[in-house]
Design a protein around this motif. Structure first.
Motif, PDB file in Angstrom:
ATOM      1  N   PRO A   1       0.808  -1.229   0.000  1.00  0.00           N
ATOM      2  CA  PRO A   1       0.000   0.000   0.000  1.00  0.00           C
ATOM      3  C   PRO A   1       0.835   1.269   0.000  1.00  0.00           C
ATOM      4  CG  PRO A   1      -0.843  -1.567   1.608  1.00  0.00           C
ATOM      5  CD  PRO A   1       0.486  -2.092   1.147  1.00  0.00           C
ATOM      6  N   ALA A   2       2.097   1.176   0.395  1.00  0.00           N
ATOM      7  CA  ALA A   2       2.944   2.372   0.414  1.00  0.00           C
ATOM      8  C   ALA A   2       3.327   2.838  -0.982  1.00  0.00           C
ATOM      9  CB  ALA A   2       4.204   2.108   1.241  1.00  0.00           C
ATOM     10  N   THR A   3       3.321   1.934  -1.961  1.00  0.00           N
ATOM     11  CA  THR A   3       3.782   2.296  -3.305  1.00  0.00           C
ATOM     12  C   THR A   3       2.781   1.991  -4.408  1.00  0.00           C
ATOM     13  OG1 THR A   3       4.882   0.138  -3.539  1.00  0.00           O
ATOM     14  CG2 THR A   3       6.214   1.954  -2.687  1.00  0.00           C
ATOM     15  N   VAL A   4       1.824   1.109  -4.177  1.00  0.00           N
ATOM     16  CA  VAL A   4       0.878   0.687  -5.218  1.00  0.00           C
ATOM     17  C   VAL A   4      -0.522   1.120  -4.810  1.00  0.00           C
ATOM     18  CG1 VAL A   4      -0.055  -1.263  -6.514  1.00  0.00           C
ATOM     19  CG2 VAL A   4       2.345  -1.294  -5.769  1.00  0.00           C
ATOM     20  N   ASN A   5      -1.076   2.090  -5.547  1.00  0.00           N
ATOM     21  CA  ASN A   5      -2.392   2.622  -5.199  1.00  0.00           C
ATOM     22  C   ASN A   5      -3.126   3.083  -6.455  1.00  0.00           C
ATOM     23  OD1 ASN A   5      -2.556   2.910  -2.079  1.00  0.00           O
ATOM     24  ND2 ASN A   5      -0.504   3.645  -2.587  1.00  0.00           N
ATOM     25  N   PRO A   6      -4.456   2.919  -6.501  1.00  0.00           N
ATOM     26  CA  PRO A   6      -5.226   3.443  -7.629  1.00  0.00           C
ATOM     27  C   PRO A   6      -5.028   4.953  -7.759  1.00  0.00           C
ATOM     28  CG  PRO A   6      -6.577   2.020  -6.237  1.00  0.00           C
ATOM     29  CD  PRO A   6      -5.305   2.257  -5.500  1.00  0.00           C
ATOM     30  N   GLY A   7      -4.753   5.398  -8.980  1.00  0.00           N
ATOM     31  CA  GLY A   7      -4.548   6.813  -9.216  1.00  0.00           C
ATOM     32  C   GLY A   7      -3.152   7.306  -8.892  1.00  0.00           C
ATOM     33  N   GLY A   8      -2.293   6.434  -8.367  1.00  0.00           N
ATOM     34  CA  GLY A   8      -0.949   6.827  -7.992  1.00  0.00           C
ATOM     35  C   GLY A   8       0.077   6.462  -9.053  1.00  0.00           C
ATOM     36  N   TRP A   9       1.175   7.216  -9.074  1.00  0.00           N
ATOM     37  CA  TRP A   9       2.277   6.924  -9.984  1.00  0.00           C
ATOM     38  C   TRP A   9       3.235   5.934  -9.340  1.00  0.00           C
ATOM     39  CZ3 TRP A   9       2.725   8.493 -14.975  1.00  0.00           C
ATOM     40  CH2 TRP A   9       1.905   9.539 -15.412  1.00  0.00           C
ATOM     41  N   VAL A  10       3.750   5.005 -10.122  1.00  0.00           N
ATOM     42  CA  VAL A  10       4.699   4.019  -9.626  1.00  0.00           C
ATOM     43  C   VAL A  10       5.651   3.643 -10.765  1.00  0.00           C
ATOM     44  CG1 VAL A  10       3.162   2.077 -10.162  1.00  0.00           C
ATOM     45  CG2 VAL A  10       4.952   1.792  -8.427  1.00  0.00           C
ATOM     46  N   THR A  11       6.908   3.393 -10.424  1.00  0.00           N
ATOM     47  CA  THR A  11       7.911   2.970 -11.401  1.00  0.00           C
ATOM     48  C   THR A  11       8.127   1.466 -11.278  1.00  0.00           C
ATOM     49  OG1 THR A  11       9.010   5.116 -11.300  1.00  0.00           O
ATOM     50  CG2 THR A  11      10.279   3.282 -12.202  1.00  0.00           C
ATOM     51  N   ILE A  12       7.990   0.757 -12.383  1.00  0.00           N
ATOM     52  CA  ILE A  12       8.066  -0.703 -12.388  1.00  0.00           C
ATOM     53  C   ILE A  12       9.122  -1.138 -13.401  1.00  0.00           C
ATOM     54  CG2 ILE A  12       6.788  -2.850 -12.735  1.00  0.00           C
ATOM     55  CD1 ILE A  12       4.218  -1.156 -12.233  1.00  0.00           C
ATOM     56  N   GLY A  13      10.012  -2.028 -12.989  1.00  0.00           N
ATOM     57  CA  GLY A  13      11.043  -2.507 -13.887  1.00  0.00           C
ATOM     58  C   GLY A  13      11.178  -4.014 -13.849  1.00  0.00           C
TER      59      GLY A  13
ATOM     60  N   PHE B   1      15.312  -9.036 -17.569  1.00  0.00           N
ATOM     61  CA  PHE B   1      15.072 -10.296 -18.270  1.00  0.00           C
ATOM     62  C   PHE B   1      16.340 -11.157 -18.219  1.00  0.00           C
ATOM     63  CE2 PHE B   1      12.490  -7.042 -20.563  1.00  0.00           C
ATOM     64  CZ  PHE B   1      11.226  -7.525 -20.260  1.00  0.00           C
ATOM     65  N   GLY B   2      16.648 -11.703 -17.075  1.00  0.00           N
ATOM     66  CA  GLY B   2      17.842 -12.513 -16.935  1.00  0.00           C
ATOM     67  C   GLY B   2      17.676 -13.880 -17.562  1.00  0.00           C
ATOM     68  N   ALA B   3      18.750 -14.429 -18.094  1.00  0.00           N
ATOM     69  CA  ALA B   3      18.689 -15.759 -18.690  1.00  0.00           C
ATOM     70  C   ALA B   3      18.344 -16.812 -17.644  1.00  0.00           C
ATOM     71  CB  ALA B   3      20.015 -16.093 -19.368  1.00  0.00           C
ATOM     72  N   ARG B   4      18.845 -16.614 -16.404  1.00  0.00           N
ATOM     73  CA  ARG B   4      18.631 -17.614 -15.354  1.00  0.00           C
ATOM     74  C   ARG B   4      17.707 -17.136 -14.248  1.00  0.00           C
ATOM     75  NH1 ARG B   4      23.722 -17.958 -17.250  1.00  0.00           N
ATOM     76  NH2 ARG B   4      24.469 -20.012 -17.918  1.00  0.00           N
ATOM     77  N   SER B   5      17.426 -15.842 -14.196  1.00  0.00           N
ATOM     78  CA  SER B   5      16.484 -15.318 -13.211  1.00  0.00           C
ATOM     79  C   SER B   5      15.892 -14.015 -13.718  1.00  0.00           C
ATOM     80  CB  SER B   5      17.158 -15.085 -11.854  1.00  0.00           C
ATOM     81  OG  SER B   5      16.215 -14.622 -10.893  1.00  0.00           O
ATOM     82  N   THR B   6      14.585 -13.909 -13.673  1.00  0.00           N
ATOM     83  CA  THR B   6      13.901 -12.655 -13.986  1.00  0.00           C
ATOM     84  C   THR B   6      13.681 -11.915 -12.675  1.00  0.00           C
ATOM     85  OG1 THR B   6      12.788 -13.756 -15.829  1.00  0.00           O
ATOM     86  CG2 THR B   6      11.901 -11.630 -15.118  1.00  0.00           C
ATOM     87  N   ASP B   7      14.096 -10.647 -12.638  1.00  0.00           N
ATOM     88  CA  ASP B   7      13.989  -9.847 -11.422  1.00  0.00           C
ATOM     89  C   ASP B   7      13.060  -8.670 -11.664  1.00  0.00           C
ATOM     90  OD1 ASP B   7      15.949 -11.560 -10.441  1.00  0.00           O
ATOM     91  OD2 ASP B   7      17.581 -10.144 -10.801  1.00  0.00           O
ATOM     92  N   TRP B   8      12.187  -8.400 -10.689  1.00  0.00           N
ATOM     93  CA  TRP B   8      11.247  -7.291 -10.785  1.00  0.00           C
ATOM     94  C   TRP B   8      11.606  -6.208  -9.771  1.00  0.00           C
ATOM     95  CZ3 TRP B   8       9.845 -12.249 -11.862  1.00  0.00           C
ATOM     96  CH2 TRP B   8       9.076 -12.481 -13.021  1.00  0.00           C
ATOM     97  N   TYR B   9      11.413  -4.952 -10.164  1.00  0.00           N
ATOM     98  CA  TYR B   9      11.738  -3.799  -9.331  1.00  0.00           C
ATOM     99  C   TYR B   9      10.524  -2.874  -9.240  1.00  0.00           C
ATOM    100  CZ  TYR B   9      16.640  -5.160  -9.964  1.00  0.00           C
ATOM    101  OH  TYR B   9      17.823  -5.855  -9.981  1.00  0.00           O
ATOM    102  N   VAL B  10      10.293  -2.320  -8.052  1.00  0.00           N
ATOM    103  CA  VAL B  10       9.249  -1.318  -7.857  1.00  0.00           C
ATOM    104  C   VAL B  10       9.897  -0.101  -7.205  1.00  0.00           C
ATOM    105  CG1 VAL B  10       7.081  -0.748  -6.698  1.00  0.00           C
ATOM    106  CG2 VAL B  10       7.403  -3.025  -7.683  1.00  0.00           C
ATOM    107  N   ASN B  11       9.808   1.032  -7.875  1.00  0.00           N
ATOM    108  CA  ASN B  11      10.462   2.269  -7.426  1.00  0.00           C
ATOM    109  C   ASN B  11      11.944   2.044  -7.142  1.00  0.00           C
ATOM    110  OD1 ASN B  11       8.060   3.624  -7.717  1.00  0.00           O
ATOM    111  ND2 ASN B  11       7.595   3.729  -5.537  1.00  0.00           N
ATOM    112  N   GLY B  12      12.584   1.264  -8.015  1.00  0.00           N
ATOM    113  CA  GLY B  12      14.018   1.030  -7.927  1.00  0.00           C
ATOM    114  C   GLY B  12      14.445  -0.029  -6.944  1.00  0.00           C
ATOM    115  N   ARG B  13      13.505  -0.646  -6.243  1.00  0.00           N
ATOM    116  CA  ARG B  13      13.830  -1.671  -5.243  1.00  0.00           C
ATOM    117  C   ARG B  13      13.439  -3.042  -5.777  1.00  0.00           C
ATOM    118  NH1 ARG B  13      10.722  -4.019  -1.136  1.00  0.00           N
ATOM    119  NH2 ARG B  13       9.004  -2.581  -1.582  1.00  0.00           N
ATOM    120  N   ARG B  14      14.378  -3.986  -5.753  1.00  0.00           N
ATOM    121  CA  ARG B  14      14.060  -5.332  -6.210  1.00  0.00           C
ATOM    122  C   ARG B  14      13.069  -5.981  -5.250  1.00  0.00           C
ATOM    123  NH1 ARG B  14      19.064  -7.931  -6.805  1.00  0.00           N
ATOM    124  NH2 ARG B  14      18.899  -8.762  -4.706  1.00  0.00           N
ATOM    125  N   VAL B  15      11.947  -6.458  -5.809  1.00  0.00           N
ATOM    126  CA  VAL B  15      10.901  -7.038  -4.971  1.00  0.00           C
ATOM    127  C   VAL B  15      10.717  -8.533  -5.203  1.00  0.00           C
ATOM    128  CG1 VAL B  15       9.666  -4.855  -4.773  1.00  0.00           C
ATOM    129  CG2 VAL B  15       9.074  -6.431  -6.639  1.00  0.00           C
TER     130      VAL B  15
END
Length: 364
Positions: A288-300, A303-317
């Motif tokens: 709830p601190a970063t993901v909200n309806p109507g709110g801006w969020v950066t998502i990354g 595409f790793g060959a051996r692991s796919t990593d996801w980031y929210v506001n620059g933090r790996r989640v």
């Protein structure tokens, strides 16, 4: 982008009051918060809360849990409260489910529900300290694709007429979608792309009324850009608020290659769906601190060959430990779908649905 069913029960958060401590009514048993922990934790570390309460006389409550508010007053409660428990003078201790918090200061308090009323207990602070700084995901890479949406370069960079990911090219009702694609549903102004979905004068093969909506893909364009192993893609988006909206950034090529950088449904307001369908893996990321309806969020997504990593506001989640393999490549797709109602609500009425994007970049 195929539909993921709703959030598993373990992610459910109990309803809790919106106002801070109010005493129980005089005719109720007096419930007292004896202790509440933790007072400190570190960011991204899953943490449980432990609450001990006592009562002036035995009382059975429908819900007993731990509420958390961020500095803006938004809910960030611990999941899995206790239900139908009996509190007596000898006391009762419960431990909630786990959740991770972003760094910052929070207010935390126990609460209980009795006879249809919520009662808040004593407040205390919760300090969440930053973890060791992570190396920025784009560090040491060159920019391979950059779209700031000052305009939409149709045909040269983007195709909005059709996608091979859709069964009929411009619509795909078997995927629980009301979409009918039209480039007119995507506009760019002041460096922001806006996707707008509206009811259309068309019927889908299943007899449902279609909604005209927008999709941008690098497939069938002059540039024909594809992501490949080792690339890091990032977008900054404003999440929609209306039920039925289904935005996503994902990849696709030759009937496969799908990695969902994110999918979002406003009926799960604080949750992003992160999925690798190439080598199946994924997670629900709720914050709830970063993901909200109507709110801006950066998502990354990396595409790793051996692991796919996801980031929210620059933090790996999340890291899936499976990756996409050495030979993977796929086109980018950024779109606003419209749910048909099978797993998530369809639109409630005919008001337009909107989704905004600030940028989309890929580093390699």
């Amino acid at each position: 982008m195929r539909l993921i069913a709703g959030v598993v029960a373990a992610l459910s958060v109990a309803a809790s009051p919106l106002t801070l401590p109010a005493p129980a009514a005089a005719h109720d048993a007096v419930v007292t918060q004896v202790s509440l922990s933790p007072s400190k934790t570190s960011a991204t570390t899953p943490t449980s809360a432990t609450l001990t309460v006592t009562a002036s006389r035995c009382i059975t409550v429908r819900t007993l849990g731990v509420a958390v508010r961020d500095r803006n007053g938004e809910n960030a409660d611990f999941p899995e409260p206790a239900h139908d428990v009996r509190i007596c003078p000898r006391g009762l201790t419960i431990t909630t489910g786990q959740r991770a918090f972003g760094a910052g200061a929070y207010i935390m308090f126990g609460f209980y529900e009795s006879a249809g009323r919520f009662h808040n207990l004593s407040t205390r602070g919760l300090t969440v300290t930053p973890t060791t700084a992570q190396r920025p995901p784009a560090a040491g890479r060159r920019l391979a694709f950059s779209e700031d949406f000052n305009r939409i370069a149709w045909k040269s960079r983007w195709n909005g007429d059709r996608s091979s990911a859709y069964e009929f090219g411009d619509h795909n009702p078997k995927d629980n979608k009301l979409d009918w694609l039209t480039p007119a549903a995507v506009s760019a102004r002041n460096g922001v792309a806006t996707f707008t979905a509206r009811p259309a004068r068309r019927l889908l093969e299943n007899g449902r009324r279609a909604w005209s909506t927008g999709l941008l893909t690098t497939e069938d364009t002059a540039e024909e850009f594809t992501a490949r192993p080792g690339d890091y893609a990032e977008t900054r988006v404003r999440l929609p608020q209306a039920q039925g909206a289904w935005p996503a950034l994902w990849t696709w090529r030759d009937g496969n290659g799908e990695v969902d950088a994110f999918e979002y449904h406003p009926d799960n307001p604080h949750l992003l769906e992160l999925t690798n369908r190439v080598r199946p893996a994924g997670t629900y990321h709720e914050d709830p601190a970063t993901v909200n309806p109507g709110g801006w969020v950066t998502i990354g997504v990396m595409f790793g060959a051996r692991s796919t990593d996801w980031y929210v506001n620059g933090r790996r989640v999340h890291s899936d430990g499976t990756g996409v393999g050495e030979d993977w490549s796929a086109h980018l797709i950024l779109n606003l779908s419209v749910c048909a109602g099978e797993y998530h609500p369809a639109p409630q009425g005919t008001a337009p649905l909107t989704f905004s994007v600030d940028y989309l970049r890929v580093w390699r």
